[in-house]
Design a protein around this motif. Structure first.
Motif, PDB file in Angstrom:
ATOM      1  N   GLU A   1       0.850  -1.189   0.000  1.00  0.00           N
ATOM      2  CA  GLU A   1       0.000   0.000   0.000  1.00  0.00           C
ATOM      3  C   GLU A   1       0.887   1.239   0.000  1.00  0.00           C
ATOM      4  O   GLU A   1       2.058   1.190   0.374  1.00  0.00           O
ATOM      5  CB  GLU A   1      -0.918   0.007   1.232  1.00  0.00           C
ATOM      6  N   HIS A   2       0.304   2.377  -0.421  1.00  0.00           N
ATOM      7  CA  HIS A   2       1.036   3.634  -0.413  1.00  0.00           C
ATOM      8  C   HIS A   2       1.409   4.025   1.018  1.00  0.00           C
ATOM      9  O   HIS A   2       0.726   3.686   1.982  1.00  0.00           O
ATOM     10  CB  HIS A   2       0.171   4.758  -1.013  1.00  0.00           C
ATOM     11  N   SER A   3       2.522   4.767   1.126  1.00  0.00           N
ATOM     12  CA  SER A   3       2.918   5.330   2.413  1.00  0.00           C
ATOM     13  C   SER A   3       3.682   6.617   2.134  1.00  0.00           C
ATOM     14  O   SER A   3       3.965   6.958   0.983  1.00  0.00           O
ATOM     15  CB  SER A   3       3.797   4.346   3.193  1.00  0.00           C
ATOM     16  N   ASN A   4       4.051   7.332   3.171  1.00  0.00           N
ATOM     17  CA  ASN A   4       4.829   8.562   3.029  1.00  0.00           C
ATOM     18  C   ASN A   4       6.336   8.307   3.077  1.00  0.00           C
ATOM     19  O   ASN A   4       7.121   9.257   3.079  1.00  0.00           O
ATOM     20  CB  ASN A   4       4.437   9.548   4.139  1.00  0.00           C
ATOM     21  N   ARG A   5       6.737   7.047   3.117  1.00  0.00           N
ATOM     22  CA  ARG A   5       8.166   6.730   3.198  1.00  0.00           C
ATOM     23  C   ARG A   5       8.874   7.060   1.887  1.00  0.00           C
ATOM     24  O   ARG A   5       8.328   6.895   0.801  1.00  0.00           O
ATOM     25  CB  ARG A   5       8.369   5.248   3.533  1.00  0.00           C
ATOM     26  N   HIS A   6      10.103   7.538   2.020  1.00  0.00           N
ATOM     27  CA  HIS A   6      10.922   7.814   0.846  1.00  0.00           C
ATOM     28  C   HIS A   6      12.356   7.381   1.127  1.00  0.00           C
ATOM     29  O   HIS A   6      12.749   7.170   2.279  1.00  0.00           O
ATOM     30  CB  HIS A   6      10.880   9.306   0.475  1.00  0.00           C
ATOM     31  N   MET A   7      13.130   7.247   0.082  1.00  0.00           N
ATOM     32  CA  MET A   7      14.514   6.800   0.211  1.00  0.00           C
ATOM     33  C   MET A   7      15.408   7.978   0.577  1.00  0.00           C
ATOM     34  O   MET A   7      15.309   9.054  -0.010  1.00  0.00           O
ATOM     35  CB  MET A   7      14.978   6.161  -1.106  1.00  0.00           C
ATOM     36  N   SER A   8      16.287   7.764   1.513  1.00  0.00           N
ATOM     37  CA  SER A   8      17.261   8.802   1.857  1.00  0.00           C
ATOM     38  C   SER A   8      18.389   8.793   0.835  1.00  0.00           C
ATOM     39  O   SER A   8      18.648   7.786   0.167  1.00  0.00           O
ATOM     40  CB  SER A   8      17.829   8.562   3.255  1.00  0.00           C
ATOM     41  N   PHE A   9      19.095   9.912   0.740  1.00  0.00           N
ATOM     42  CA  PHE A   9      20.220   9.983  -0.194  1.00  0.00           C
ATOM     43  C   PHE A   9      21.319   9.018   0.228  1.00  0.00           C
ATOM     44  O   PHE A   9      21.997   8.421  -0.617  1.00  0.00           O
ATOM     45  CB  PHE A   9      20.744  11.420  -0.263  1.00  0.00           C
ATOM     46  N   GLU A  10      21.506   8.831   1.521  1.00  0.00           N
ATOM     47  CA  GLU A  10      22.533   7.897   1.997  1.00  0.00           C
ATOM     48  C   GLU A  10      22.214   6.472   1.562  1.00  0.00           C
ATOM     49  O   GLU A  10      23.102   5.714   1.140  1.00  0.00           O
ATOM     50  CB  GLU A  10      22.658   7.972   3.526  1.00  0.00           C
ATOM     51  N   THR A  11      20.946   6.088   1.668  1.00  0.00           N
ATOM     52  CA  THR A  11      20.538   4.753   1.216  1.00  0.00           C
ATOM     53  C   THR A  11      20.752   4.608  -0.284  1.00  0.00           C
ATOM     54  O   THR A  11      21.245   3.574  -0.757  1.00  0.00           O
ATOM     55  CB  THR A  11      19.060   4.498   1.567  1.00  0.00           C
ATOM     56  N   ALA A  12      20.396   5.652  -1.023  1.00  0.00           N
ATOM     57  CA  ALA A  12      20.580   5.617  -2.478  1.00  0.00           C
ATOM     58  C   ALA A  12      22.056   5.467  -2.836  1.00  0.00           C
ATOM     59  O   ALA A  12      22.414   4.684  -3.728  1.00  0.00           O
ATOM     60  CB  ALA A  12      20.001   6.878  -3.113  1.00  0.00           C
ATOM     61  N   LYS A  13      22.923   6.196  -2.145  1.00  0.00           N
ATOM     62  CA  LYS A  13      24.366   6.099  -2.431  1.00  0.00           C
ATOM     63  C   LYS A  13      24.888   4.699  -2.133  1.00  0.00           C
ATOM     64  O   LYS A  13      25.678   4.151  -2.918  1.00  0.00           O
ATOM     65  CB  LYS A  13      25.139   7.148  -1.599  1.00  0.00           C
ATOM     66  N   GLN A  14      24.458   4.139  -1.015  1.00  0.00           N
ATOM     67  CA  GLN A  14      24.877   2.773  -0.690  1.00  0.00           C
ATOM     68  C   GLN A  14      24.417   1.782  -1.761  1.00  0.00           C
ATOM     69  O   GLN A  14      25.164   0.873  -2.142  1.00  0.00           O
ATOM     70  CB  GLN A  14      24.303   2.354   0.671  1.00  0.00           C
ATOM     71  N   ALA A  15      23.200   1.970  -2.225  1.00  0.00           N
ATOM     72  CA  ALA A  15      22.661   1.069  -3.248  1.00  0.00           C
ATOM     73  C   ALA A  15      23.451   1.190  -4.548  1.00  0.00           C
ATOM     74  O   ALA A  15      23.772   0.180  -5.190  1.00  0.00           O
ATOM     75  CB  ALA A  15      21.184   1.372  -3.481  1.00  0.00           C
ATOM     76  N   ILE A  16      23.754   2.425  -4.958  1.00  0.00           N
ATOM     77  CA  ILE A  16      24.529   2.633  -6.189  1.00  0.00           C
ATOM     78  C   ILE A  16      25.936   2.067  -6.031  1.00  0.00           C
ATOM     79  O   ILE A  16      26.465   1.406  -6.948  1.00  0.00           O
ATOM     80  CB  ILE A  16      24.582   4.131  -6.538  1.00  0.00           C
ATOM     81  N   ASP A  17      26.557   2.285  -4.898  1.00  0.00           N
ATOM     82  CA  ASP A  17      27.892   1.734  -4.652  1.00  0.00           C
ATOM     83  C   ASP A  17      27.867   0.206  -4.747  1.00  0.00           C
ATOM     84  O   ASP A  17      28.773  -0.418  -5.325  1.00  0.00           O
ATOM     85  CB  ASP A  17      28.404   2.148  -3.275  1.00  0.00           C
TER      86      ASP A  17
END
Length: 476
Positions: free
Chosen positions: A117-133
């Protein structure tokens, strides 16, 4: 006498069997068909007439009608899974937000599905950087980096996406980067369009046809339609970047109560739409809570069959000037790519796996807002069984191997199933939040067999209408 591992079927113009071990489709006469059909169904060899006996012997000498089955279910990639996950992750898709500015009836986040279901959660930039790394470190065998953005509506996090693109530019040095995004197009301002096109994004824009059909399912939370703003923004994109048509496609989800001709005419006749590619997708009922929702009605099914009929005639090249609907083009391409390009061989594997699952984590690594890993964005996020790792600990090899080998849930049935090589059942079909389900898998099996048999029939019918060729083996 052992039962051959085959499946018999027929079209209005011919009789056939599919030979599992060679992966061949063989045309036969009616008497041989009746003989093999009885053998397949009753598991006992009927009394052969002289004509059938000679042809059966001929087929066996040619390598057909073997009774051999897989000895066990195990995906061929199982022993190499660690290697694939270590260096061959082809793409990554970041769920930058679970929030959306629309509430589409068929969205997996709409509340109509067990999935999420929808929520207000979003990805942090730190999480995004870890994922890209993590992606860069595990894709060094892949020459092109494929990076996707997913929601909710990903452009709600436009500022985050800009920062991620800048980070990718720094980190993916020496690799070409291709960006992908599925968007509802409501937030395509001039600034956003410029950024996306300047960075060579490939956009998939959700558009379900003319206003009455689009707004039926794709509306705002207050139930007001989104068609007008979407068309306005598409026009802005069209005028601002007319040379970028290859970067944009439309994704049309067909409501099974819609008028197919009306939708096709819309995409064919609108000046700024007809120059783009359109993908037509059937509305998914996988994991739906209400069994009576989104069920195709009789008129829809008849329209679709009629469009297929016209398409078949057009491919025969015997009748000119047939107006073929774009709605059925994807089906034709599926028939051509899956069946016309199938590999036929006399080699028989001792073990293998039904065709459904991809190699989890390599084809499309999906990272949710928290940093959990999934095989793709279609699986259920509410189940622990579908999580194959996270950005802190990396891949969970055991979990990935389990999803790769979902056929083990019904191993005996899969070893004896004639359509196993074309089965499309994967994790997305088997988990509604309570874990992988053997019962759900068995529930899908009859529908898959029927679907594959219909594909075989249509493939052969196309050959019959176009003239015989070598992709189907014909015996007089």
């Amino acid at each position: 006498m052992s039962v051959p591992y085959i499946h018999t079927f027929y079209t209005p113009k011919g009789y056939y069997f599919y030979d599992f071990n060679t992966n061949a489709i063989v045309r036969i006469n009616k008497s041989v068909y009746d003989f093999l059909n009885e053998w397949e169904k009753n598991k006992d060899c009927p009394n052969s007439q002289s004509e059938c006996g000679n042809i059966i012997d001929e087929l066996k000498r040619a390598g057909f009608l073997s009774e051999r089955h897989w000895t066990k279910i195990e995906h061929p990639a199982t022993k190499m899974l660690d290697r694939y996950l270590h260096s061959s992750v082809e793409s990554i898709t970041l769920q930058v937000t679970q929030q959306c500015n629309l509430k589409c009836n068929y969205c997996p986040y709409s509340g109509s599905y067990y999935n999420r279901e929808h929520s207000n959660r979003h990805m942090s930039f730190e999480t995004a950087k870890q994922a890209i790394d993590f992606y860069i470190a595990h894709s060094f065998d892949i020459p092109v980096a494929h990076i996707g953005f997913y929601g909710g509506e990903p452009l709600i996090e436009y500022d985050l996406i800009r920062k991620i693109v800048e980070y990718c530019r720094e980190k993916c040095f020496g690799k070409k980067i291709m960006y992908f995004m599925t968007t509802n197009a409501t937030l395509l301002t001039e600034e956003v369009i410029d950024f996306l096109m300047e960075n060579e994004f490939n956009l998939s824009i959700s558009l379900d046809g003319p206003r009455n059909y689009h707004d039926r399912n794709r509306h705002r939370i207050d139930d007001s339609g989104s068609f007008d703003i979407v068309m306005q923004n598409i026009e802005r994109l069209y005028k601002r970047y007319p040379e970028k048509k290859d970067n944009v496609q439309f994704n049309c989800v067909l409501d099974p109560t819609s008028d197919i001709k009306c939708i096709n005419d819309f995409f064919m006749n609108e000046d700024m739409l007809k120059e783009y590619r359109v993908l037509f997708n059937s509305l998914s009922r996988e994991g739906i809570k209400d069994n009576d929702k989104f069920v195709p009605n009789k008129d829809y099914l008849e329209q679709f069959e009629y469009e297929l009929f016209k398409m078949f005639y057009s491919k025969s090249e015997k009748i000119e000037g047939i107006d073929v609907s774009k709605v059925v083009e994807s089906y034709y391409l599926q028939i051509k790519t899956v069946y016309a390009q199938r590999k036929m061989s006399s080699f028989v594997e001792d073990f293998s796996h039904p065709g459904g699952p991809c190699i989890p984590g390599t084809h499309k690594l999906f990272v949710n807002v928290k940093g959990d890993f999934y095989p793709c964005e279609k699986v259920c996020e509410c189940s622990a069984d579908t999580i194959i790792g996270n950005i802190d600990k990396g891949f969970d090899l055991d979990k990935a191997e389990t999803l790769l080998n979902v056929g083990k849930l019904t191993e005996e049935q899969c070893r004896d199933c004639w359509c196993a090589k074309y089965c499309y059942i994967c994790t997305a079909h088997l988990d509604q939040g309570d874990g992988l389900s053997r019962e759900l898998k068995q529930k899908h099996c009859a529908g898959v067999r029927k679907s594959i048999e219909n594909d075989f029939k249509d493939y052969c019918l196309l050959h019959e209408m176009s003239g015989l060729d070598d992709d189907v083996i014909y015996l007089n």
